[in-house]
Motif scaffolding. Structure first.
Motif, PDB file in Angstrom:
ATOM      1  N   LYS A   1       0.007   1.814 -12.696  1.00  0.00           N
ATOM      2  CA  LYS A   1       0.849   1.046 -13.343  1.00  0.00           C
ATOM      3  C   LYS A   1       0.044  -0.070 -13.375  1.00  0.00           C
ATOM      4  O   LYS A   1      -0.960  -0.066 -12.708  1.00  0.00           O
ATOM      5  CB  LYS A   1       2.816   0.633 -12.347  1.00  0.00           C
ATOM      6  CG  LYS A   1       3.253   1.954 -12.381  1.00  0.00           C
ATOM      7  CD  LYS A   1       3.443   2.357 -13.452  1.00  0.00           C
ATOM      8  CE  LYS A   1       4.700   3.434 -12.952  1.00  0.00           C
ATOM      9  NZ  LYS A   1       4.563   4.201 -11.924  1.00  0.00           N
ATOM     10  N   SER A   2      -0.077  -0.229 -14.736  1.00  0.00           N
ATOM     11  CA  SER A   2      -0.690  -1.560 -15.213  1.00  0.00           C
ATOM     12  C   SER A   2      -0.761  -3.092 -15.520  1.00  0.00           C
ATOM     13  O   SER A   2       0.922  -2.903 -15.322  1.00  0.00           O
ATOM     14  CB  SER A   2      -1.397  -1.189 -16.665  1.00  0.00           C
ATOM     15  OG  SER A   2      -0.426  -1.284 -17.195  1.00  0.00           O
ATOM     16  N   PHE A   3      -0.441  -3.907 -15.214  1.00  0.00           N
ATOM     17  CA  PHE A   3      -1.165  -5.884 -15.568  1.00  0.00           C
ATOM     18  C   PHE A   3      -2.432  -6.083 -15.616  1.00  0.00           C
ATOM     19  O   PHE A   3      -2.854  -5.859 -15.448  1.00  0.00           O
ATOM     20  CB  PHE A   3      -0.067  -5.840 -13.969  1.00  0.00           C
ATOM     21  CG  PHE A   3      -0.019  -7.258 -14.147  1.00  0.00           C
ATOM     22  CD1 PHE A   3       1.147  -7.789 -14.979  1.00  0.00           C
ATOM     23  CD2 PHE A   3      -0.455  -8.120 -13.408  1.00  0.00           C
ATOM     24  CE1 PHE A   3       1.781  -9.055 -14.969  1.00  0.00           C
ATOM     25  CE2 PHE A   3       0.089  -9.647 -12.631  1.00  0.00           C
ATOM     26  CZ  PHE A   3       0.795 -10.287 -14.204  1.00  0.00           C
ATOM     27  N   LEU A   4      -1.826  -7.536 -16.829  1.00  0.00           N
ATOM     28  CA  LEU A   4      -3.291  -7.832 -16.881  1.00  0.00           C
ATOM     29  C   LEU A   4      -4.555  -6.814 -17.024  1.00  0.00           C
ATOM     30  O   LEU A   4      -4.129  -5.808 -17.707  1.00  0.00           O
ATOM     31  CB  LEU A   4      -3.602  -8.390 -15.884  1.00  0.00           C
ATOM     32  CG  LEU A   4      -2.732 -10.072 -16.268  1.00  0.00           C
ATOM     33  CD1 LEU A   4      -2.208 -11.171 -15.012  1.00  0.00           C
ATOM     34  CD2 LEU A   4      -2.080 -10.718 -17.716  1.00  0.00           C
ATOM     35  N   TRP A   5      -5.269  -6.901 -16.704  1.00  0.00           N
ATOM     36  CA  TRP A   5      -6.948  -6.462 -16.479  1.00  0.00           C
ATOM     37  C   TRP A   5      -7.060  -5.184 -15.706  1.00  0.00           C
ATOM     38  O   TRP A   5      -7.776  -4.808 -15.545  1.00  0.00           O
ATOM     39  CB  TRP A   5      -7.868  -7.417 -15.918  1.00  0.00           C
ATOM     40  CG  TRP A   5      -7.576  -8.093 -15.004  1.00  0.00           C
ATOM     41  CD1 TRP A   5      -8.003  -7.321 -13.958  1.00  0.00           C
ATOM     42  CD2 TRP A   5      -7.549  -9.064 -14.438  1.00  0.00           C
ATOM     43  NE1 TRP A   5      -7.992  -8.282 -12.979  1.00  0.00           N
ATOM     44  CE2 TRP A   5      -6.903  -9.139 -13.128  1.00  0.00           C
ATOM     45  CE3 TRP A   5      -6.406 -10.235 -15.197  1.00  0.00           C
ATOM     46  CZ2 TRP A   5      -6.653 -10.670 -12.356  1.00  0.00           C
ATOM     47  CZ3 TRP A   5      -6.147 -11.132 -14.586  1.00  0.00           C
ATOM     48  CH2 TRP A   5      -5.940 -11.512 -13.345  1.00  0.00           C
ATOM     49  N   VAL A   6      -5.626  -5.064 -14.849  1.00  0.00           N
ATOM     50  CA  VAL A   6      -5.368  -4.245 -13.747  1.00  0.00           C
ATOM     51  C   VAL A   6      -4.784  -2.359 -14.678  1.00  0.00           C
ATOM     52  O   VAL A   6      -4.146  -2.742 -15.293  1.00  0.00           O
ATOM     53  CB  VAL A   6      -4.252  -4.616 -12.427  1.00  0.00           C
ATOM     54  CG1 VAL A   6      -4.483  -3.414 -11.638  1.00  0.00           C
ATOM     55  CG2 VAL A   6      -5.185  -5.339 -12.207  1.00  0.00           C
ATOM     56  N   THR A   7      -5.529  -1.983 -13.881  1.00  0.00           N
ATOM     57  CA  THR A   7      -5.398  -0.376 -14.586  1.00  0.00           C
ATOM     58  C   THR A   7      -4.086   0.282 -13.446  1.00  0.00           C
ATOM     59  O   THR A   7      -3.510   0.383 -14.441  1.00  0.00           O
ATOM     60  CB  THR A   7      -6.650   0.706 -14.887  1.00  0.00           C
ATOM     61  OG1 THR A   7      -7.036   1.028 -13.939  1.00  0.00           O
ATOM     62  CG2 THR A   7      -7.187  -0.253 -16.478  1.00  0.00           C
TER      63      THR A   7
ATOM     64  N   PRO B   1       0.269  -1.395  -0.226  1.00  0.00           N
ATOM     65  CA  PRO B   1      -0.181   0.114   0.301  1.00  0.00           C
ATOM     66  C   PRO B   1       0.704   1.362   0.133  1.00  0.00           C
ATOM     67  O   PRO B   1       0.298   2.644  -0.805  1.00  0.00           O
ATOM     68  CB  PRO B   1      -1.156  -0.006   1.190  1.00  0.00           C
ATOM     69  CG  PRO B   1      -0.429  -1.875   2.077  1.00  0.00           C
ATOM     70  CD  PRO B   1       0.492  -2.178   1.204  1.00  0.00           C
ATOM     71  N   SER B   2       2.105   1.075   0.134  1.00  0.00           N
ATOM     72  CA  SER B   2       2.514   2.472   0.618  1.00  0.00           C
ATOM     73  C   SER B   2       3.982   2.637  -1.128  1.00  0.00           C
ATOM     74  O   SER B   2       4.843   3.470  -1.471  1.00  0.00           O
ATOM     75  CB  SER B   2       4.003   2.789   1.669  1.00  0.00           C
ATOM     76  OG  SER B   2       3.099   2.286   2.841  1.00  0.00           O
ATOM     77  N   ALA B   3       3.568   1.815  -1.542  1.00  0.00           N
ATOM     78  CA  ALA B   3       5.106   2.372  -2.713  1.00  0.00           C
ATOM     79  C   ALA B   3       4.658   2.648  -3.868  1.00  0.00           C
ATOM     80  O   ALA B   3       3.491   2.054  -4.607  1.00  0.00           O
ATOM     81  CB  ALA B   3       4.930   0.082  -3.473  1.00  0.00           C
ATOM     82  N   PHE B   4       5.218   3.636  -4.435  1.00  0.00           N
ATOM     83  CA  PHE B   4       3.955   4.806  -4.877  1.00  0.00           C
ATOM     84  C   PHE B   4       4.741   4.718  -6.522  1.00  0.00           C
ATOM     85  O   PHE B   4       4.093   4.744  -7.246  1.00  0.00           O
ATOM     86  CB  PHE B   4       5.372   6.081  -4.611  1.00  0.00           C
ATOM     87  CG  PHE B   4       4.904   7.086  -5.451  1.00  0.00           C
ATOM     88  CD1 PHE B   4       3.396   8.634  -4.680  1.00  0.00           C
ATOM     89  CD2 PHE B   4       5.008   7.879  -6.981  1.00  0.00           C
ATOM     90  CE1 PHE B   4       2.974   8.538  -5.958  1.00  0.00           C
ATOM     91  CE2 PHE B   4       5.642   8.640  -7.658  1.00  0.00           C
ATOM     92  CZ  PHE B   4       4.097   9.534  -7.279  1.00  0.00           C
TER      93      PHE B   4
END
Length: 632
Positions: free
Chosen positions: A475-481, A467-470
């Motif tokens: 940043k996207s990955f597969l279906w995640v935007t 949760p703290s990684a700026f």
């Protein structure tokens, strides 16, 4: 001498010229109509000149009256300003409303003449979840005020007064001077130093020539307020990581948490209003002796479309130096990026909540460097997967020890059941024999607990890291935007309490993986436990946990960062694979059983703790026997 004679020809010539001129005059004389017209034109000219003189006189009179009225109004204004502002009336007359705009490579800044403070701060390189530019200050969501008394018994607030701006450029640095003037040589100044490629703004508050105007016997209060704008898709998730952080007593740091709270802190070096991934911080070279901090939650729930997350306020008494204000400070307006904040070497990296004690240590010296290295040449989603694999490989020996201990207990279970049945009326004796058998066989239940405890700091550190990684933001990955926010594969037409109005896929996958992992490990634990009174209830509880944990995961992580759900999914899939490999290809129960029998034959030397426990149990057993004899 010859006598002169009259020239008859000359006389005749003069007479003729006279006659001709007389005739011409007579011939060209005006007619009576022309004489009347000339007289009329002359009269009109005279009247026109009189009219022009009258108009000019009226204009002069009007101008004189206007000048008198303006002078009277200025006089009234001056008197009113003097009555209200005293010595600072000079600033009211010479300063005007207006704004000063300054731009650097990273920031767009607007300074307001009224109050001399920043009325707008825009971060040029970032946008929010809705592609709107990130503003930390805009539309009066922040204020900066110094309240002070004067020697003529007035109480003034700088945010009500007008400052005179001056902008100078010095290389890559822009200096903005905002002066609240008493005279050209007496003033209160806010001085800002804006550098290119830097989120840190130099800031100094100083006065000159005001030692006889500022009343040093009254408190001088600096008041800084800010309402944090919403920047993330889930306002509840963002609000969980939005709070006040502060550094005090030369290097100590603390935070107020996400709840409403008010605290008073001494010897403060900086105050940070943290809005999850962005922060506004006020740093000072000379510690603030005493600061009162206040945070007020603005979010009711996820269903309400709220503009602000929290309302922050700091109240700071200032100390005069030789009768003057002189406080050297800095403003930080920028991302809550650990690597960036660490470069300032002012403990600002504590704005990023990496966990306390060993958890923070693991994040700082293991996971942050490791993830920075992997994300340097891999996509961020792949970097998470690779890091998860490396962590699981590193902890695989711990998992092996844990599973080995469970296997030994499973093999010993028939013998342990016999002991409990044999001494079912003497629980103390049954416990002694159980411990003795487990000790000889090298199958202590603690051998399975210790490896699990070793893994806890790693799991909790990662729970704080993602949760703290700026770097994961947007940043996207597969279906995640956006790996720093939840992923959405379906939107619900209604809102489910604690779940939300959307369906995230990674938490579902992680919950399924946790269910199968717990089914493997819980089943192993239940088979390893010896039968005893109350065991059916324990078995039910373990069975319920096998279903309850995945459901809790499903609800809890639906609004969490998808990067964290991705980690738990990959981690549990790898754990399942490790267990299956250990169970089917590494552990041989027959060999383990034979080894246990060999261990039972060998004399087992007890350590100090085991001896002490055995002595205590023997004493308890003797006391019980004495009590039974007494009763008889």
């Amino acid at each position: 001498m010859e006598e002169k004679k009259i020239d008859i020809n000359s006389i005749i010539g003069f007479v003729l010229i006279f006659v001709i001129l007389a005739y011409m005059l007579w011939q060209n004389q005006p007619t009576p109509e022309e004489l009347e017209a000339q007289q009329k034109a002359k009269q009109e000219q005279v009247e026109k000149e009189k009219s022009d003189q009258t108009v000019q006189q009226e204009k002069n009179t009007t101008a004189t009256i206007a000048d008198y009225t303006a002078d009277a109004a200025d006089s009234l204004q001056v008197n009113a300003l003097k009555n209200k502002l005293g010595a600072f009336a000079f600033s009211g007359l010479n300063a005007k409303e207006g704004q000063t705009k300054v731009e650097s490579d990273l920031l767009n800044l607007i300074f307001d003449n009224k109050g001399g403070y920043l009325s707008e701060v825009k971060l040029k390189k970032f946008v929010n979840y809705d592609s709107v530019p990130i503003y930390l200050i805009k539309d009066n969501n922040a204020s900066f005020n110094i309240n002070f008394g004067t020697t003529d018994s007035r109480i003034l607030n700088t945010n009500d007064l007008y400052f005179k701006p001056t902008v100078t450029k010095n290389g890559d640095e822009t200096i903005v001077s905002m002066k609240l003037e008493v005279s050209e040589t007496q003033f209160l100044e806010y001085r800002y130093a804006v550098k290119d490629n830097d989120y840190m703004i130099g800031f100094t508050v100083r006065s000159q020539g005001l030692n006889n105007i500022i009343n040093g016997s009254q408190p001088i209060i600096l008041d800084w307020k800010l309402k944090g704008y919403r920047h993330a898709k889930s306002i509840s998730y963002e609000n969980r990581y939005t709070d006040i952080h502060y550094d005090y007593e030369d290097g100590k740091d603390d935070y107020m948490g996400s709840r409403d709270d008010e605290e008073t802190v001494n010897d403060v070096s900086w105050i940070g209003y943290k809005q999850h991934f962005f922060s506004s911080a006020l740093l000072t070279d000379t510690q603030f002796k005493r600061v009162t901090l206040k945070a007020e939650n603005q979010v009711q729930d996820e269903e309400v479309d709220t503009v602000y997350t929290k309302n922050f306020e700091s109240t700071i008494p200032l100390v005069l130096q030789a009768g003057e204000i002189n406080q050297s400070m800095d403003w930080y307006y920028g991302p809550s990026d650990y690597e960036l904040l660490k470069k300032y070497d002012r403990n600002l990296d504590e704005l990023v909540p990496l966990g306390w004690g060993i958890f923070g240590w693991i994040n700082r010296y293991v996971f942050i460097p490791l993830f920075s290295f992997l994300s340097g040449f891999l996509p961020y989603g792949i970097a998470i997967v690779v890091m998860t694999i490396l962590v699981k490989i590193l902890l695989s020996f711990v998992q092996y020890k844990q599973f080995l201990s469970q296997a030994k207990l499973k093999i010993l279970k028939p013998e342990l059941d016999e002991i409990r049945e044999k001494y079912k009326n003497n629980k103390m004796k049954a416990q002694q024999e159980t411990m003795a058998l487990q000790s000889k066989a090298g199958a202590s239940p603690m051998a399975g607990c210790i490896p699990a405890l070793i893994q806890l700091p790693v799991f909790y550190a990662l729970f704080q890291f993602f949760p703290s990684a700026f770097d994961l933001r947007q940043k996207s990955f597969l279906w995640v935007t956006d790996l720093s926010s939840y992923d959405t594969v379906a939107t619900l037409p209604f809102h489910i309490p604690f779940y939300g109005d959307h369906v995230s896929l990674f938490p579902i996958l992680a919950s399924i993986a946790i269910f199968f992992y717990m089914r493997l490990t819980t089943g192993q634990n239940m088979n390893a436990q010896p039968q005893q009174e109350g065991m059916p209830d324990m078995a039910k509880m373990m069975k319920y946990m096998m279903y309850f944990s995945p459901i809790m995961m499903l609800f809890f992580f639906n609004n969490y960062a998808s990067g964290l759900s991705l980690y738990y999914f990959i981690s549990n899939v790898i754990s399942i694979g490790i267990i299956l490999v250990i169970k089917n290809y590494i552990l041989d129960e027959d060999k383990i059983h034979a080894q246990i029998q060999e261990n039972k034959k060998k004399p087992k030397k007890q350590n100090r703790f085991q001896k002490k426990m055995a002595e205590m149990m023997e004493q308890a057993e003797k006391q019980k026997q004495m009590q039974n004899k007494t009763k008889k």
